[in-house]
Design an enzyme around this catalytic site. Structure first.
Site, short mmCIF file in Angstrom:
data_model
loop_
_atom_site.label_atom_id
_atom_site.label_comp_id
_atom_site.label_asym_id
_atom_site.label_seq_id
_atom_site.Cartn_x
_atom_site.Cartn_y
_atom_site.Cartn_z
N LYS A 76 10.88 27.92 14.48
CA LYS A 76 10.35 26.55 14.53
C LYS A 76 8.89 26.59 14.10
CE LYS A 76 10.81 22.57 17.52
NZ LYS A 76 12.12 22.07 17.19
N GLU A 110 21.88 21.67 8.32
CA GLU A 110 21.28 20.78 9.33
C GLU A 110 20.38 19.78 8.62
OE1 GLU A 110 18.40 22.58 11.97
OE2 GLU A 110 17.63 23.87 10.40
C1 LIG Z 1 15.02 21.67 12.20
C2 LIG Z 1 15.55 21.35 13.55
N1 LIG Z 1 16.85 21.58 13.79
C3 LIG Z 1 17.40 21.32 14.99
C4 LIG Z 1 16.64 20.79 16.02
C5 LIG Z 1 17.28 20.52 17.34
O1 LIG Z 1 16.84 21.45 18.28
P1 LIG Z 1 16.82 21.09 19.85
O2 LIG Z 1 18.20 20.66 20.19
O3 LIG Z 1 16.46 22.41 20.49
O4 LIG Z 1 15.81 20.04 20.04
C6 LIG Z 1 15.29 20.52 15.83
C7 LIG Z 1 14.47 19.97 16.92
O5 LIG Z 1 13.30 19.86 16.87
C8 LIG Z 1 14.73 20.81 14.56
O6 LIG Z 1 13.44 20.55 14.31
#
Ligand SMILES: Cc1ncc(COP(=O)(O)O)c(C=O)c1O
Length: 229
Positions: A76, A110
């Protein structure tokens, strides 16, 4: 959370916690080597319910460009979001799309800030955990709850062709993420053609099952809730 207790808004808004790690060595050359000194801090920010149940969610399916470098997808880091921005802005301007579903070479991955799952009858299909995309906690919660609701969970690769055929035959799709919660997709733009999703019923039922646990309205069988204040 205790320190920020006064800032916690009423549900469905929430306090978003974002741990952040930066290198702090005062050496410009550290841009190319790991830093020995680091600072870990946590951003605590009140956030609204941005993706309200019932809002439209139109996804542009992007097969040529990636969200970020493939080996960084699981991390992230800020650069990944900057990397996705040109495609997101283009999709908004040219197609009125709310998000981009990144599917490099047809591999469904995604969106820029949420994970994706297809709900085809009794099967929930989502990409298996690879380095290419973020392993969201909401994805994990949805798969856990959906199994208990009687769904077959398939963590496997799938293509845009499979996605398109399934949606044309009545499949649903959802985005999952802390901010997105569980947002049913209402239409896709694939190869310039807009395809409406016929139902959001299953996605909304899964959303309710997960948010009922978050709000303390349903039993938390999984030990997810922690009392802090
Ligand atoms: C690129 C990306 N994919 C997926 C997610 C979903 O992650 P989470 O369920 O841990 O919030 C996020 C959340 O910020 C994201 O930035």
């Amino acid at each position: 959370v205790k320190r920020a207790a006064d800032e916690i808004p009423d549900a469905p808004a929430s306090l978003y916690l974002r741990p952040t790690l930066i290198g702090t060595d005062p050496v410009i050359g550290k841009a190319a080597t790991p830093s020995d000194g680091t600072l870990l801090y946590i951003l605590a920010s009140p956030v609204g319910d941005y993706f309200k149940a019932g809002s439209p969610m139109k996804l542009l399916v992007e097969t040529e460009n990636m969200r970020c470098a493939p080996h960084m997808g699981r991390v992230k880091c800020g650069g990944n979001y900057a990397s996705a921005l040109p495609w997101v802005l283009k999709a908004k301007a040219e197609h009125g799309a709310h998000q981009v579903l990144f599917c490099p070479n047809g591999d469904v991955q995604e969106t820029a800030a949420a994970n994706f799952a297809l709900i085809n009858g009794n099967e929930i299909i989502t990409k298996p955990l690879t380095a290419e995309f973020l392993h969201g906690v909401t994805r994990d919660s949805v798969l856990t709850v959906a199994k208990d609701m009687g769904y077959t969970v398939s963590e496997r690769n799938f293509t845009v062709a499979e996605l398109k055929a399934a949606v044309e035959n009545g499949a649903e799709a959802i985005l999952t993420g802390t901010a997105a919660v569980i947002s049913p997709v209402t239409s896709f733009v694939i190869g310039g053609q807009e395809i409406a999703v016929q139902s959001t019923e299953r996605g909304n039922a899964i959303r309710k099952a997960v948010t009922d646990i978050q709000y303390g309205l349903a039993e938390d069988k999984y030990g997810w809730l922690v009392e802090v204040c």
